[in-house]
Enzyme design. Structure first.
Site, mmCIF file in Angstrom:
data_model
loop_
_atom_site.group_PDB
_atom_site.id
_atom_site.type_symbol
_atom_site.label_atom_id
_atom_site.label_comp_id
_atom_site.label_asym_id
_atom_site.label_seq_id
_atom_site.Cartn_x
_atom_site.Cartn_y
_atom_site.Cartn_z
ATOM 1 C CE LYS A 1 -14.286 -17.117 33.075
ATOM 2 N NZ LYS A 1 -13.996 -15.821 31.971
ATOM 3 C CD GLU B 1 -9.221 -17.641 26.904
ATOM 4 O OE1 GLU B 1 -9.860 -16.676 26.064
ATOM 5 O OE2 GLU B 1 -10.017 -18.079 27.784
ATOM 6 C CG HIS C 1 -9.465 -19.706 32.857
ATOM 7 N ND1 HIS C 1 -10.100 -18.850 32.024
ATOM 8 C CD2 HIS C 1 -9.924 -20.926 32.685
ATOM 9 C CE1 HIS C 1 -10.822 -19.759 30.780
ATOM 10 N NE2 HIS C 1 -10.544 -20.837 31.440
ATOM 11 C CG ASN C 2 -10.585 -14.974 31.196
ATOM 12 O OD1 ASN C 2 -10.880 -16.060 31.459
ATOM 13 N ND2 ASN C 2 -11.273 -14.220 31.137
ATOM 14 C CB SER D 1 -14.254 -20.578 31.571
ATOM 15 O OG SER D 1 -13.658 -20.478 30.438
#
Length: 483
Positions: free
Chosen positions: A184, A191, A187-188, A129
């Protein structure tokens, strides 16, 4: 001639920048691209004079790599990754390592890890990222896969990744098979949530308070010096202050129709599979879907016209309430995301380091923020923390934010301003902090029409009852289960 420390396939912007990053840290990198002209253009241009070896075939790539060979794939997620794995398996040897640095879906990484290991090689699925800038200057990296691969890739990964103030690397081993890409993915999803929260705060100030982009630029600049200090607040400040060649504010001319690549959707699906109420992130995904219905929305707005009332209160005080509401909602988003990771860790047998994950996100990535340091401290203090809201620090903070949060959501609803993430986060918070929800009635309904049974407050948990509600339903009950 010295053999390369690592090879990289895929010379798009992210791939090129990662190569330049690795070379700048003292590593020799061999590169290959399916379109070999890109290799020559890169090696003779941007990479000229550097310790970068251009290769025109996978065989040549293999011959230029030190053993165990490490090959970093930076290609489009999906079939392209599988295709390259098959090709690499024909040229690489047992003990060599294949690394996927794309945005792959974690079940694919689980499948690929098992498959590559069955061929005697090692596999790493690594979430990366930070976009183009992060790839060049230091991304956040979340590796998982074959544990035996970690000692070989660790020196490179921890050299090229972002570092926080004390020098700690924003990269550490996440866990087996798909763990890295799962983290991940979360995480996205976070986001998505952070971006939508910021957009709702922006709309409240723009439409309810009638603020100009210049005024909003100043607000976000001020907010970036508070607990909200983060990359996304920072770029929002910059966007609101950016003028085109005609001197006009660019963001005001951008169509309100958002795109998405699907990682937020994956996070929502995983939450449904794990029965975790990931309400804020899921609403952020749906907000993008709703924005894409631009033409329908224009027609609907004409059919259901409403005016947003002029704000008559203390403007500065209400802006501070919006800041607090944004902070409270952000805490909820991370609390929900961490709950999803904890649930998935149990499902898939991963031993996730939750404080370490917060550290990985502290720098280099899109959601990097000062606030993540507090999450790291919370999980270091109590690795078995059930929920972020149960931590002393966060519970103390939330108690100071809730009143302003309610005021903002209530005002927005009355004014007809959509706030899907602000309001869903508050509803989740109220549900999570309510000892007695109306699910007793819901369970009675289920038992009435489907004999699904229920537990009683005056009997031990795990003891199930069925009532013959109509007098003619009989005493037979359905089996008890949770989908």
């Amino acid at each position: 001639m010295k053999k390369a420390d690592i090879g990289l396939i895929g010379l798009a912007v992210m791939g090129e920048n990662l190569v330049m990053n690795m070379e700048s840290k003292g590593f020799t990198v061999a590169v290959y691209n399916r379109t070999v002209e890109k290799v020559d253009r890169f090696v003779n241009g941007r990479a000229a004079g550097k310790n970068i070896i251009g290769c025109h075939s996978l065989e040549e790539l293999k011959d230029n790599l030190a053993v165990p060979r490490k090959v970093f794939l930076m290609v489009k997620a999906g079939q392209a990754v599988d295709d390259f794995i098959e090709k690499l398996l024909t040229v690489l040897e047992p003990g060599d390592i294949i690394i996927d640095g794309g945005n792959s879906h974690f079940p694919d990484t689980m499948r690929r890890t098992e498959y590559v290991e069955s061929k005697g090689l090692l596999y790493v699925g690594c979430g990366v990222s930070g976009g183009e800038e992060g790839a060049l200057n230091g991304p956040s990296m979340m590796p998982g896969g074959s544990p035996k691969a970690w000692p070989y890739v660790k020196p490179i990964f921890q050299a090229i990744c972002a570092k926080v103030e004390d020098g700690s690397a924003c990269c550490d081993w996440v866990g087996e098979n798909g763990a890295g890409h799962f983290v991940k993915m979360v995480h996205n999803g976070i986001e998505y949530g952070d971006m939508q929260l910021i957009c709702e705060a922006y709309q409240l100030m723009r439409d309810a308070l009638g603020m100009s982009s210049a005024e909003l630029h100043d607000v976000f600049a001020a907010w970036n010096k508070t607990e909200l200090d983060s990359y996304l607040i920072e770029i929002t400040r910059d966007i609101l202050g950016y003028h085109d060649e005609n001197g006009e504010v660019t963001v005001e001319h951008i169509l309100d129709r958002a795109g998405q690549k699907g990682t937020g959707k994956w996070t929502g699906i995983a939450a449904l599979d794990e029965a975790v109420p990931l309400t804020l992130i899921t609403e952020a995904v749906f907000a993008r879907c709703l924005s894409s219905q631009k033409d329908e929305r224009v027609k609907a707005a004409a059919l259901y016209p409403h005016e947003i009332p002029a704000f008559t209160g203390d403007k500065a005080a209400f802006i501070e309430c919006i800041r607090k509401a944004l902070y409270a909602s952000k805490i909820v988003s991370y609390a929900q995301g961490y709950t999803l990771m904890r649930s998935a860790a149990k499902t898939y047998g991963w031993n996730l380091n939750y404080g370490g994950i917060a550290l990985m996100w502290r720098g280099g990535c899109i959601i990097r923020s000062v606030f993540l340091g507090k999450i790291k401290e919370a999980y270091e203090k109590n690795p078995e923390l059930e929920n972020l809201l149960m931590d002393d620090y966060f519970s103390g903070v939330m108690k100071t934010l809730v009143s302003a949060w309610r005021e903002v959501v209530a005002y927005g609803i009355k004014a007809g301003i959509p706030m899907p993430t602000f309001s869903s986060a508050l509803s989740w918070f109220d549900g999570y902090t309510t000892a007695n929800l109306p699910a007793n009635l819901l369970q009675a309904q289920r038992d009435y029409f489907g004999a699904h049974t229920y537990e009683r407050i005056d009997a031990p948990r795990g003891t199930f009852f069925h009532t013959n509600w109509t007098g003619h339903g009989g005493s037979t009950s359905a089996s008890t289960y949770n989908a």
